[in-house]
Design an enzyme around this catalytic site. Structure first.
Site, PDB file in Angstrom:
ATOM      1  N   ARG A 279      -3.863   8.018   1.037  1.00 33.92           N
ATOM      2  CA  ARG A 279      -3.505   6.896   1.902  1.00 33.92           C
ATOM      3  C   ARG A 279      -2.934   7.396   3.226  1.00 33.92           C
ATOM      4  NH1 ARG A 279      -1.321   2.640  -2.736  1.00 33.92           N
ATOM      5  NH2 ARG A 279      -3.166   2.961  -4.044  1.00 33.92           N
TER       6      ARG A 279
ATOM      7  N   ARG B  67       4.680   8.908  -8.225  1.00 30.28           N
ATOM      8  CA  ARG B  67       5.941   8.263  -7.860  1.00 30.28           C
ATOM      9  C   ARG B  67       6.864   8.083  -9.072  1.00 30.28           C
ATOM     10  NH1 ARG B  67       6.078   2.535  -4.674  1.00 30.28           N
ATOM     11  NH2 ARG B  67       5.408   3.747  -2.863  1.00 30.28           N
TER      12      ARG B  67
END
Length: 419
Positions: free
Chosen positions: A258, A385
Site C-alpha cells: 500500500r 500489525r
RNA sequence: GGUGGUGUCGCCUAGUGGCCGAGGGCGCACGCCUCGAAAGCGUGUGAUGGGGCAACUCAUCCGUGGGUUCAAAUCCCACCACCACCGCCA
C-alpha cells in the site's frame, strides 16, 4: 457493479443507499435515463440488423436485375446498421463507465454516516492495568531484536522494516496458526500472485486510475495488490461454479502493498501503517441469499483468532460512508493498543454481495441449472500489525514478552527475551 | 526476446466467404426398456442482453480487438494465451 435490472425495478433502494453513504443521489436518474436511451438504441440496431440479414440471404438466391437491386438495398442497410450499432455501443460505453463508479448498495441495518459513525457491537476483555510504564512496540521490537525499522528505512525508505529473529518467528508462527485454523475450518490454503492485471484490480472494486493506494508497474501494466482479496476474487473470474459445492472457501497468504499516500504524519512510528506487510485472508464465494450468514461465520472465525492471541478488542459495525466501493456491510475487529490508549483495526470482514462477482463474471449454477451471479466475502485472519498488539499487551516490566498460549507451538518459544 | 504451430458451445472434434446465423462424438439430464442397474434406443443439452404472463422470439458471442465484404468461424492486420525449439537469466 450494481445490477441494472434491480435499479430499474427499485431505484429507491439505490437512492437510500447513496443517501446513507453520503453520496450523490441524482446519479440514479442519470443512470435510468441513460439506460433507457441505450435500450432503445439497441432495439433499433437489432431490428435493422435482422432485416440486413434477411436481405443478405436473399442476395445469394437472386440473380440478374433482382440481385443488383437487392445488393443496393443491402449496401444501404449495411451503412445504417453500422451507424446504429455505433450509437448503441457509445451509449453502452457511457452507461458502463457510469455504472462502474456506483458503489455497492448497503445492507439493511448498516449505520448511516461517515468514518466516526460506527456502532460498537461488542467489547471483549478489558485493557490491562500496568504496574509499570508500558513500552510501545517499537521499543519492544528493538529490545527483543524483533523489528529493525532503522535499516528498513535505510534500505527501502520510510514505512519499511525488517522483521528479524523472534520478530520473523512471531510473524511466521502467527500466520501459520491462522492458516491452520482456516484449514481445519475447511478452507483451501492458497499462496497467491501479488501482481495482477488491471481487470483483476478493477473487478475487485479498485479504481486503478484514481486510487492513490495502488502501486503500479506501468511498464508491464501490472499492479501490486493491497490484499490477497484481489487475486482470490479474480481467481474464479469468468467461471460458472458448481452450485452444489458452494460455498467455496479460500485462505490466501500473501504480502500486501500500500502506498499510504496522504497519510503523512499518521502512524509514522512503528509498523502500524507500512507499505508492505503479510496477511492471511479468508475469502468465500456463496449464494447471495447465504451471504449474510456467511458474513457472520467469517466474523466468528476472526474472533476465534483474536481470542487465541489474548488481547482485549471490540467489534464495530462500520458506517455506510466508510464501506468503500465493494462492501455492503463491514465489521472491523479492533484491538486495544496500550501505549496509544485506543483500539486499532486488526481485522476486517466485508460482505460484497454480488458486486465483485458481477464485475468479475463469477456465477454459479442453481438447482434449475440457471447461471446466477455469486456473492463474495472476505475477512482477515492475521496480519503483521497483529504483532503490535501481541507485543504491547503481553509485555512485562523487564521488556520481555509472553507468547500467548495458543501461539507457543507455532513460534517455538514461551517468552521473548531482550537481547 | 526469436522462430514455428495451435486457439470452435463442459471435454474432444468437423468446418478454406452465403447449404455452419455452427455439425458430430463424449459427458450430462430426462424418457423408454428393466425387479433394479448396466447396455441399448429416443429426446434434450451454452452464455449475455431485449421483448412477452408464458410456450416463445429477436440480437450478440467460434481467444481478444480492429478491418475487408451485401454477407466472416472461414480472408487481412494487431494483440493475448498455450505448446515446441532456440537464445538469455535464475
Amino acid at each position: 457493479m450494481i445490477d441494472l435490472r434491480t435499479l430499474r425495478e427499485d431505484p429507491d433502494r439505490l437512492r437510500a443507499s447513496q443517501r446513507a453513504r453520503g453520496e450523490d443521489e441524482s446519479i440514479v436518474d442519470t443512470l435510468l435515463s441513460l439506460d433507457e436511451r441505450r435500450r432503445s438504441a439497441l432495439g433499433a440496431f437489432e431490428s435493422m440488423r435482422a432485416e440486413q440479414k434477411n436481405v443478405g440471404k436473399s442476395v445469394s438466391r437472386a440473380s440478374g436485375d433482382e440481385r443488383q437491386a437487392l445488393l443496393d438495398r443491402a449496401k444501404e442497410l449495411a451503412a445504417q446498421v453500422k451507424a446504429a450499432e455505433a450509437e448503441a455501443a457509445a451509449l453502452g460505453a457511457e452507461l458502463d463507465e457510469l455504472v462502474m463508479t456506483v458503489p455497492n448498495i448497503v445492507e439493511e441495518g448498516t449505520p448511516p454516516g461517515g468514518e466516526d459513525d460506527y456502532v460498537v457491537l461488542e467489547t471483549i476483555g478489558s485493557p490491562r492495568e500496568f504496574e509499570f510504564a508500558p513500552r510501545d512496540h517499537v521499543e519492544l521490537g528493538e529490545l527483543l531484536g524483533a523489528i529493525d525499522i532503522e535499516r528498513g528505512a535505510k534500505v527501502s525508505g520510510a514505512r519499511f522494516y525488517f522483521l528479524t529473529g523472534v520478530g520473523a518467528r512471531l510473524q511466521l508462527g502467527l500466520l501459520n496458526m491462522a492458516m491452520q485454523q482456516a484449514i481445519e475450518a475447511g478452507f483451501t490454503p492458497m499462496i497467491t500472485p501479488v501482481l495482477v492485471k488491471p481487470e483483476s484490480m478493477q473487478g475487485t472494486g479498485f479504481t486503478i486510475a484514481h486510487d492513490s493506494e495502488i502501486y503500479r508497474l506501468p511498464e508491464d501494466d501490472l499492479y501490486l495488490v493491497g490484499t490477497s482479496e484481489v487475486p482470490l476474487a479474480a481467481y474464479h473470474g469468468d467461471e460458472i461454479l458448481d452450485g452444489k459445492a458452494l460455498p467455496y472457501r479460500y485462505a490466501g497468504w500473501s504480502s500486501c502493498f500500500r502506498r499510504e499516500a496522504g497519510s503523512y504524519g499518521k502512524d509514522t512510528r512503528g509498523i502500524i501503517r507500512v507499505h508492505q506487510f503479510d496477511k492471511v485472508e479468508m475469502f468465500s464465494y456463496c449464494r447471495p441469499e447465504d451471504a449474510h450468514d456467511e458474513h457472520q461465520r467469517l466474523l466468528a472465525w476472526e474472533k476465534e483468532m483474536l481470542s487465541k492471541i489474548e488481547v482485549p478488542y471490540r467489534v464495530i459495525d462500520t458506517a455506510a460512508g466508510d464501506l468503500g466501493m465493494s462492501a455492503a456491510r463491514k465489521f472491523d475487529c479492533e484491538a486495544w493498543i496500550p501505549t496509544q490508549g485506543r483500539y486499532r483495526e486488526l481485522s476486517s470482514t466485508s460482505n460484497c454481495t454480488d458486486f465483485q462477482a458481477r464485475r468479475l463474471k463469477v456465477r454459479y449454477r442453481d438447482q434449475d441449472g440457471k447461471a446466477q451471479v455469486a456473492a463474495t466475502l472476505n475477512g482477515t485472519l492475521a496480519t503483521t500489525r497483529w504483532i503490535v498488539a501481541i507485543l504491547e499487551n503481553h509485555q512485562q516490566a523487564d521488556g520481555s514478552v509472553l507468547v500467548p498460549q495458543a501461539l507457543r507451538p507455532y513460534v517455538g518459544l514461551d517468552v521473548l527475551k531482550p537481547q
